[in-house]
Design a protein around this motif. Structure first.
Motif, PDB file in Angstrom:
ATOM      1  N   LEU A 113       0.827  -1.200   0.000  1.00 40.23           N
ATOM      2  CA  LEU A 113       0.000   0.000   0.000  1.00 40.23           C
ATOM      3  C   LEU A 113       0.862   1.251   0.000  1.00 40.23           C
ATOM      4  O   LEU A 113       1.979   1.255   0.513  1.00 40.23           O
ATOM      5  CB  LEU A 113      -0.898   0.015   1.245  1.00 40.23           C
ATOM      6  N   SER A 114       0.324   2.313  -0.574  1.00 44.16           N
ATOM      7  CA  SER A 114       0.993   3.611  -0.470  1.00 44.16           C
ATOM      8  C   SER A 114       0.916   4.090   0.977  1.00 44.16           C
ATOM      9  O   SER A 114       0.097   3.606   1.767  1.00 44.16           O
ATOM     10  CB  SER A 114       0.312   4.632  -1.378  1.00 44.16           C
ATOM     11  N   ALA A 115       1.756   5.042   1.315  1.00 39.55           N
ATOM     12  CA  ALA A 115       1.755   5.565   2.689  1.00 39.55           C
ATOM     13  C   ALA A 115       0.393   6.142   3.054  1.00 39.55           C
ATOM     14  O   ALA A 115      -0.117   5.924   4.160  1.00 39.55           O
ATOM     15  CB  ALA A 115       2.848   6.628   2.840  1.00 39.55           C
ATOM     16  N   ALA A 116      -0.224   6.861   2.108  1.00 38.03           N
ATOM     17  CA  ALA A 116      -1.533   7.454   2.391  1.00 38.03           C
ATOM     18  C   ALA A 116      -2.588   6.378   2.630  1.00 38.03           C
ATOM     19  O   ALA A 116      -3.435   6.515   3.521  1.00 38.03           O
ATOM     20  CB  ALA A 116      -1.951   8.355   1.229  1.00 38.03           C
ATOM     21  N   SER A 117      -2.528   5.298   1.859  1.00 39.52           N
ATOM     22  CA  SER A 117      -3.492   4.218   2.040  1.00 39.52           C
ATOM     23  C   SER A 117      -3.248   3.474   3.346  1.00 39.52           C
ATOM     24  O   SER A 117      -4.195   3.042   4.019  1.00 39.52           O
ATOM     25  CB  SER A 117      -3.424   3.237   0.865  1.00 39.52           C
ATOM     26  N   GLN A 118      -1.994   3.300   3.711  1.00 34.94           N
ATOM     27  CA  GLN A 118      -1.682   2.673   4.995  1.00 34.94           C
ATOM     28  C   GLN A 118      -2.291   3.458   6.152  1.00 34.94           C
ATOM     29  O   GLN A 118      -2.923   2.898   7.065  1.00 34.94           O
ATOM     30  CB  GLN A 118      -0.162   2.577   5.172  1.00 34.94           C
ATOM     31  N   LEU A 119      -2.100   4.763   6.113  1.00 38.94           N
ATOM     32  CA  LEU A 119      -2.642   5.608   7.170  1.00 38.94           C
ATOM     33  C   LEU A 119      -4.161   5.546   7.202  1.00 38.94           C
ATOM     34  O   LEU A 119      -4.763   5.356   8.262  1.00 38.94           O
ATOM     35  CB  LEU A 119      -2.193   7.061   6.943  1.00 38.94           C
ATOM     36  N   ALA A 120      -4.770   5.673   6.042  1.00 43.11           N
ATOM     37  CA  ALA A 120      -6.228   5.696   5.978  1.00 43.11           C
ATOM     38  C   ALA A 120      -6.839   4.380   6.449  1.00 43.11           C
ATOM     39  O   ALA A 120      -7.801   4.371   7.235  1.00 43.11           O
ATOM     40  CB  ALA A 120      -6.678   6.009   4.551  1.00 43.11           C
ATOM     41  N   LEU A 121      -6.294   3.260   5.987  1.00 44.98           N
ATOM     42  CA  LEU A 121      -6.853   1.957   6.341  1.00 44.98           C
ATOM     43  C   LEU A 121      -6.699   1.685   7.832  1.00 44.98           C
ATOM     44  O   LEU A 121      -7.611   1.169   8.485  1.00 44.98           O
ATOM     45  CB  LEU A 121      -6.172   0.855   5.525  1.00 44.98           C
ATOM     46  N   GLU A 176       7.147   2.830  11.532  1.00 45.64           N
ATOM     47  CA  GLU A 176       7.077   4.286  11.337  1.00 45.64           C
ATOM     48  C   GLU A 176       5.678   4.711  10.917  1.00 45.64           C
ATOM     49  O   GLU A 176       5.156   5.733  11.386  1.00 45.64           O
ATOM     50  CB  GLU A 176       8.110   4.716  10.293  1.00 45.64           C
ATOM     51  N   VAL A 177       5.058   3.935  10.041  1.00 44.95           N
ATOM     52  CA  VAL A 177       3.692   4.255   9.610  1.00 44.95           C
ATOM     53  C   VAL A 177       2.711   4.048  10.755  1.00 44.95           C
ATOM     54  O   VAL A 177       1.797   4.845  10.967  1.00 44.95           O
ATOM     55  CB  VAL A 177       3.296   3.424   8.384  1.00 44.95           C
ATOM     56  N   VAL A 178       2.896   2.965  11.511  1.00 43.78           N
ATOM     57  CA  VAL A 178       2.031   2.713  12.667  1.00 43.78           C
ATOM     58  C   VAL A 178       2.072   3.905  13.630  1.00 43.78           C
ATOM     59  O   VAL A 178       1.034   4.369  14.113  1.00 43.78           O
ATOM     60  CB  VAL A 178       2.452   1.417  13.388  1.00 43.78           C
ATOM     61  N   LEU A 179       3.264   4.419  13.903  1.00 46.05           N
ATOM     62  CA  LEU A 179       3.382   5.553  14.817  1.00 46.05           C
ATOM     63  C   LEU A 179       2.721   6.799  14.234  1.00 46.05           C
ATOM     64  O   LEU A 179       2.083   7.571  14.970  1.00 46.05           O
ATOM     65  CB  LEU A 179       4.855   5.828  15.132  1.00 46.05           C
ATOM     66  N   GLN A 180       2.851   7.003  12.934  1.00 44.33           N
ATOM     67  CA  GLN A 180       2.166   8.128  12.291  1.00 44.33           C
ATOM     68  C   GLN A 180       0.657   8.023  12.480  1.00 44.33           C
ATOM     69  O   GLN A 180      -0.027   9.013  12.754  1.00 44.33           O
ATOM     70  CB  GLN A 180       2.469   8.155  10.792  1.00 44.33           C
TER      71      GLN A 180
END
Length: 404
Positions: A113-121, A176-180
């Protein structure tokens, strides 16, 4: 009070139940739909009938039944029959004790997934934010965000993602994405992007709970500790941020005796232990800034030179428009408002910030410090029109009215 308790319990249980279903059956989209139906059933039944003795087992049983019904209606008879054969709901006393929330967090941050999709999901599946809230956080239309989340689920399925912890080489990028994501959940709860209430305690509490769990599993990670410290040091001010009628109270005017001292002490101890262990990351630096604010008994005693030095370091470590915005305030407090206004000018050409209400609000504040009342009033009014938060809007309107 019962409704609030039920909502809090459902928010905490939802990612656990979803994790269990995905671990068993592997179909993210279908499992989430089933969990949402179970949550709706609980929201309707529990306030009237009481919370069951094993609420997680109740939700799993209902969700599995919904999933079974879905598979039974599948046009592909062979797959339907094979699936239904193994989809017998387990009784609540056989529900595993493990909490799969963190594994679900990592799954949502899959590298396909893209970073934006990771965050959104992750915000949707684990954080419990609505699609509208996530869209507001990303400054995109709700329909766009709904499509992004739907595509993310489909991509996880097509990538053949397994419900298991990531391999060692993928853990740090996904962490890093999880923390974001946890940071965004907390921010949405601490200052709601829209609506009548300034704060959503359910979201800040959930963000802190999940971050505590990550810290428990990764106690040596400085940024995990830094994020937890930042949340604690910030959320400690929550009782003083509004008056009984919901009116926003800015940091400089808050009754600091109402701040939650145990949270401040815990957050300060965390960041004090963490900072000496190596080069600080952005969450550690933000936590250090929050600690300096919280250590001041009165606003006038704030160590602004230290805060400015921390923002200068943060700008080098993790530059972004919001850091620049806060850096400008610290600079104005140390070197005067004109210096802060000069730094703000760099954001006028940034598409992410040029029309953001906070840029207008900070500019108004710094102009007010210079004595330019009419110009400050104009910017306060503009900021009030741009925000979708009613408490922020009312506060900014009052600021403008005081300068007439």
């Amino acid at each position: 009070m019962l409704v609030v308790t039920v909502e809090d319990e459902l928010r905490a249980l939802a990612p656990q139940v979803l994790g269990i279903l995905i671990r068993r059956y592997g179909q993210f989209d279908a499992c989430e739909d089933a969990v949402q139906e179970a949550l709706l059933a609980a929201a309707l039944q529990w306030p009237a009938e009481g919370v069951p003795a094993n609420p997680r087992g109740w939700l799993i049983t209902v969700a599995v039944r919904r999933l079974t019904d879905q598979f039974r209606s599948d046009d592909a008879r062979r797959r339907r029959e094979l699936t239904v054969a193994v989809l017998e709901p387990e009784p609540p006393d056989e529900v595993p004790e493990r909490d799969d929330t963190l594994t679900l967090l990592f799954l949502c941050c899959h590298p396909a997934l893209s970073a934006a999709s990771q965050l959104a999901l992750t915000l949707r599946a684990v954080g419990g934010l609505t699609t509208a809230e996530i869209a507001s956080a990303f400054l995109v239309p709700e329909a766009t965000m709904a499509q992004r989340i739907s595509r993310a689920k489909a991509k996880i399925k097509s990538a053949g993602a397994r419900f298991a912890p990531p391999p060692p080489e993928e853990r740090q990028p996904r962490l890093e994405v999880v923390l974001q994501v946890l940071y965004l959940i907390f921010n949405e709860g601490y200052t709601a992007s829209s609506g009548a209430d300034l704060q959503r305690g359910d979201l800040t509490a959930e963000a802190i709970r999940l971050t505590r769990e990550v810290h428990r599993l990764l106690p040596a990670d400085g940024e995990v500790a830094g994020l937890l410290a930042l949340m604690l040091l910030t959320d400690a001010r929550r009782p003083a941020r509004t008056l009984p009628d919901g009116t926003l109270v800015p940091l400089a005017e808050q009754d600091r005796s109402r701040w939650l001292r145990p949270m401040i002490d815990e957050g300060t101890q965390l960041i004090t232990r963490t900072l000496p262990q190596g080069p600080p990351g952005p969450y550690q630096l933000q936590a250090a800034i929050a600690a300096v604010h919280d250590e001041a008994a009165r606003a006038g005693e704030t160590d602004w030179p230290q805060i400015l030095a921390l923002y200068q370091l943060l700008t080098r470590v993790a530059p972004n428009p919001m850091v620049t915005l806060n850096h400008a305030v610290a600079l104005a407090m140390v070197k005067g408002p004109q210096a802060g206004l000069h730094l703000l000018a760099a954001l006028d050409d940034d598409d992410r910030m040029a029309s953001h209400h906070r840029l207008a609000a900070v500019r108004a504040h710094l102009l007010e410090m210079t004595g330019s009342r009419a110009e400050a009033r104009t910017w306060y009014s503009l900021a009030a029109r741009r925000t979708t938060s009613l408490p922020e809007q009312r506060y900014l309107e009052r600021k403008a009215a005081c300068l007439t």
